[in-house]
Design an enzyme around this catalytic site. Structure first.
Site, PDB file in Angstrom:
ATOM      1  N   SER A  17       0.823  -1.203   0.000  1.00  0.00           N
ATOM      2  CA  SER A  17       0.000   0.000   0.000  1.00  0.00           C
ATOM      3  C   SER A  17       0.858   1.253   0.000  1.00  0.00           C
ATOM      4  O   SER A  17       1.972   1.249   0.534  1.00  0.00           O
ATOM      5  CB  SER A  17      -0.899   0.008   1.241  1.00  0.00           C
ATOM      6  N   TYR A  20      -2.268  -0.285  10.121  1.00  0.00           N
ATOM      7  CA  TYR A  20      -2.489  -0.812   8.771  1.00  0.00           C
ATOM      8  C   TYR A  20      -1.217  -0.654   7.937  1.00  0.00           C
ATOM      9  O   TYR A  20      -0.752  -1.615   7.305  1.00  0.00           O
ATOM     10  CB  TYR A  20      -3.661  -0.091   8.099  1.00  0.00           C
TER      11      TYR A  20
END
Length: 337
Positions: A128, A153
């Protein structure tokens, strides 16, 4: 033997990838736990697009189930694995951190073990843009440091890259991480900004704009993401002969390990994104300006030069075109419910 195992196959990106792989003639096995992080009916509707195809088989399970994962790998013997299953959501990770450890760390370890013990030729996995964290150097390059994550995350995605490198080094497993930049489009995730903005506009509610709307995002259309994955999975990562431990390149390795950015290399102001939605809906958005949220980064901007150099590919869909396609789908899908 199965051509490709796709985890997260009822998810936004996973389902779109499965459709394309089937179209290209691959045999595909998909895994998804169908959790209720967002509307499970949307996942079922995505899955219905490819679940009945002769070249596709679906398994409902969680990646954290170690023994079941081992059975799937030994039973299907996939040549290539694309790991897209993950607990997503920067803000969700602040309140529910252990969900991210179970899925993104433990689950990914089970995927790596399955690949290691079953002769998988290439593991491609979702990383990501969040890994860039506190980095403010633009555009984000795979040669930048990613050691300052701003959410669990992001940290879990960085951990995936590190875990993959260890397996590439120890077991000669080719692994490629793809750092996705704000993926959007039809069949997308309801927790993402585009969906939330669309819901607010249609219902006449204020669109909540954090950091007073002063964000830029390198929005990447779903079809561009899928094409990038397909190109990458066909070419396993290889050792970089130019890599030097005295001056280590963070984006490559002596081991068969690589990471790439996939983004438009064209960051868009959040207000311009809203304007594209307003134009597509033919409605004016009410706007509520709010402070920046914990875990958010100010801007994202992808340097995709390595993707271009190694695969001859650069995402090209404009925000106006992509948002228009999303709105067309949104109207159709929700009118049919």
């Amino acid at each position: 033997m199965t051509d490709v195992l796709v985890t997260g196959s009822a998810g936004f990106i996973g389902s779109a990838l499965c459709l394309e792989l089937i179209r290209l003639g691959y045999s595909v096995v998909g895994i998804d736990n169908h959790n209720d992080y967002y509307d499970p009916q949307l996942k079922e509707a995505r899955l219905a697009r490819h679940n009945d195809h002769m070249s596709y088989e679906h398994i409902r399970m969680d990646l954290s189930e170690r023994s079941k994962m081992a059975e799937v790998f030994s039973g299907y013997k996939p040549r290539v694995v694309v790991n897209l299953a993950a607990q997503a959501g920067v803000r969700y990770s602040i309140d529910n951190p252990l969900a991210f450890i179970d899925s993104n760390v433990v689950g990914f370890a089970n995927v790596l073990e399955g690949c290691r013990h079953n002769g998988v030729e290439h593991l491609v996995y979702a990383s990501s843009s969040s890994v860039y964290g506190a980095n403010e150097s633009m555009p984000f390059s795979i040669r930048d440091s990613v050691d300052h994550p701003l959410s669990l995350y992001a940290a879990s995605k960085k951990s995936n890259e590190l875990m993959a490198h260890a397996y590439s080094h120890l077991y000669n497993l080719p692994t490629t991480g793809l750092r996705f930049f704000t993926v959007y489009g039809p069949w997308g995730r309801p927790d993402m900004a585009l969906f939330k903005f669309a819901d607010a506009i249609v219902k006449g509610n204020p669109v909540q704009l954090f950091n007073n709307g002063q964000h830029r995002r390198d929005f990447t259309y779903i079809d561009d993401i899928v094409e990038g994955i397909v190109r990458v999975l066909a070419r396993p990562a290889a050792s970089d002969s130019r890599w030097n431990g005295l001056n280590p390149d963070p984006g490559s390795s002596k081991s068969p390990w690589r990471v790439y950015n996939i983004g438009n290399q064209n960051p868009v102001e959040l207000m311009d994104y809203i304007a594209a939605l307003e134009e597509a809906f033919g409605l004016e958005a009410k706007k509520e300006l709010l402070p920046i949220q914990p875990g958010d980064v100010l801007d994202t901007y992808a340097d995709v030069s390595d993707l271009v150099e190694n695969f001859g590919y650069r995402p090209t869909t404009t925000v106006q075109s992509g948002v228009g396609s999303f709105v067309k789908w949104y109207r159709h899908y929700y009118e049919c419910q």
